[in-house]
Design an enzyme around this catalytic site. Structure first.
Site, mmCIF file in Angstrom:
data_model
loop_
_atom_site.group_PDB
_atom_site.id
_atom_site.type_symbol
_atom_site.label_atom_id
_atom_site.label_comp_id
_atom_site.label_asym_id
_atom_site.label_seq_id
_atom_site.Cartn_x
_atom_site.Cartn_y
_atom_site.Cartn_z
ATOM 1 N N ASP A 151 0.846 -1.189 0.000
ATOM 2 C CA ASP A 151 0.000 0.000 0.000
ATOM 3 C C ASP A 151 0.886 1.245 0.000
ATOM 4 O O ASP A 151 1.941 1.247 -0.626
ATOM 5 C CB ASP A 151 -0.925 -0.028 1.225
ATOM 6 C CG ASP A 151 -2.272 0.637 0.964
ATOM 7 O OD1 ASP A 151 -2.308 1.877 0.910
ATOM 8 O OD2 ASP A 151 -3.274 -0.080 0.817
ATOM 9 N N ASN A 281 -14.379 0.510 -5.758
ATOM 10 C CA ASN A 281 -15.396 1.425 -5.215
ATOM 11 C C ASN A 281 -16.154 2.198 -6.287
ATOM 12 O O ASN A 281 -16.718 3.242 -6.003
ATOM 13 C CB ASN A 281 -14.732 2.452 -4.287
ATOM 14 C CG ASN A 281 -13.985 1.823 -3.137
ATOM 15 O OD1 ASN A 281 -14.205 0.670 -2.799
ATOM 16 N ND2 ASN A 281 -13.083 2.580 -2.537
#
Length: 405
Positions: A151, A281
């Site tokens: 990440d 998303n």
């Protein structure tokens, strides 16, 4: 939306012909060593060449050591979104006007009909996500399990993690592993946060797992396939049992998965490493917009995670398994209003997204790995088998809500 590419290309070699493939590239292209990056463990190379030269590789030949060629893309940390699916980006004046317009209406609705879920779920001691997934009832802690989170890095100074076994490395040129974004620290917190956080509620799952924090996305929240692949190879080389990736890029209806990421994930599974990734998303279900699972979560050999809310309903922003070739949702996890660690000085933050659901699955996978000794595909199968079935379509939640052992 057209994928953002870098001008470089990913080259996938046959698993037993990596050296031969590298030799073929050196003979075919006139490139400097800085133009070629080879991942021997994964069987992949990244090259900077003129696209017209690619045809000379003749990958259609059954004798070719090269299986596939794809443009290198840019991937992103999946943005914080509201439960309704809209990215948080509005002006203060708008918010004030909206507040004034709905004050009377909201006052009239706050009554005994108020959301029962909000009245029942008490997060003073433990987050709702850990409660819903039965983490609080588990006797396992992830001891002896290595969890890699790829990440934006990790806040190595966060007081909740002092004394923990953390191995960290940056694959972003010019930036160290220290998280300047917050996204990575939040994901690591959910997957592997402390059993005794400085401030309640408890938010971490595999609190005794070994943390591998790979910075593959910049502090601005983006990274290339090269950086992601470096992180995956590093995690596998270090014997990580689980790789959690809350990152991706949007795909289009009808679009197939990356053959290169699929081959990498399949090879990782054979070595006992399970890759878990956020489904994306891009949907806005309240507006009737449903988008397909993003890249690379849409690969059949990557465990794609959808998000659900506190009422165990699919999150409005969560994508759906609508593409016929790959692109399925495999499992669901809490992804709305999730509290976890954040970079200092804030310490903690509550945000939403399939990014938040993914580390729930990674952390719980670590608990199952500790409890059973299972790895790779067998661990995947156990996660699916033990999931709580939900009265929702499998295209939205896969096997159901992930559950701790």
């Amino acid at each position: 939306m057209t994928p953002q590419t870098t001008g470089k290309y990913l080259i996938l070699f046959r698993e037993d012909s990596v050296a031969e493939g590298v030799q073929l590239l050196s003979e075919t292209f006139t490139t400097s060593s800085s133009d070629t990056l080879t991942f021997g463990e994964l069987g992949v190379a990244v090259v900077a060449v003129d696209p017209t030269q690619l045809s000379s590789l003749n990958i259609a030949s059954p004798d070719s050591p090269i299986l596939a060629v794809e443009p290198e893309q840019v991937l992103y940390a999946l943005q914080d979104v509201t439960p309704e699916g809209a990215i948080v980006s509005v002006s203060v004046d708008y918010l004030r006007g909206y507040r004034d317009a709905v004050t009377t209406l909201s006052d009239s609705l706050i009554s005994s009909d108020q959301s029962q879920a909000e009245a029942v779920i008490d997060e003073s001691a433990v987050t709702w996500g850990l409660q819903a997934t039965e983490v609080t009832q588990s006797k396992y802690s992830g001891a002896g399990i290595k969890v890699a989170v790829l990440d934006t890095g990790f806040d190595l100074t966060h007081p909740d993690f002092l004394g923990r076994n953390v191995t960290a490395k940056s694959f972003v040129e010019g930036q160290d592993v220290q998280d300047g974004n917050g996204h990575g620290t939040h994901c690591i917190g959910t997957a592997c946060g402390s059993k005794t956080p400085g401030v309640l509620p408890l938010y971490g799952i595999a609190y005794n797992a070994e943390i591998y924090a790979g910075k593959v996305l910049s502090n601005e929240g983006s990274g290339t396939d090269s950086q992601i692949l470096q992180g995956i190879e590093w995690a596998i080389a270090n014997g990580c049992d689980i790789i959690s990736m809350s990152l991706g890029a949007a795909t289009q209806p009808g679009q197939s998965y990356s053959r290169i990421y699929e081959a990498i994930a399949k090879r990782a599974l054979k070595r006992g490493t399970l890759i878990v990734a956020a489904a994306g998303n891009e949907s806005n279900r309240s507006a009737g917009i449903i988008r397909p699972v993003g890249r690379p979560a849409n690969c059949p050999s990557i465990l794609a995670v959808a998000a659900i809310d506190v009422q165990l309903q699919v999150a409005s922003f969560s994508t759906q398994g609508i593409n016929p070739k790959g692109g399925q949702i495999d499992i669901a996890a809490p992804g709305v209003k999730v509290r976890s660690s954040w970079i200092l000085p804030l310490h903690y933050r509550t945000i939403s997204g399939t990014s938040m659901a993914t580390p729930h699955v990674a952390g719980i996978a670590a608990l199952h790995a500790e409890a059973t000794g299972l790895r790779g595909q067998e661990l995947w199968n156990l996660l699916a088998k033990s999931a709580q079935r939900l009265p929702l379509p499998s295209v939205d939640v896969g096997a159901g809500l992930v559950q701790a052992p």
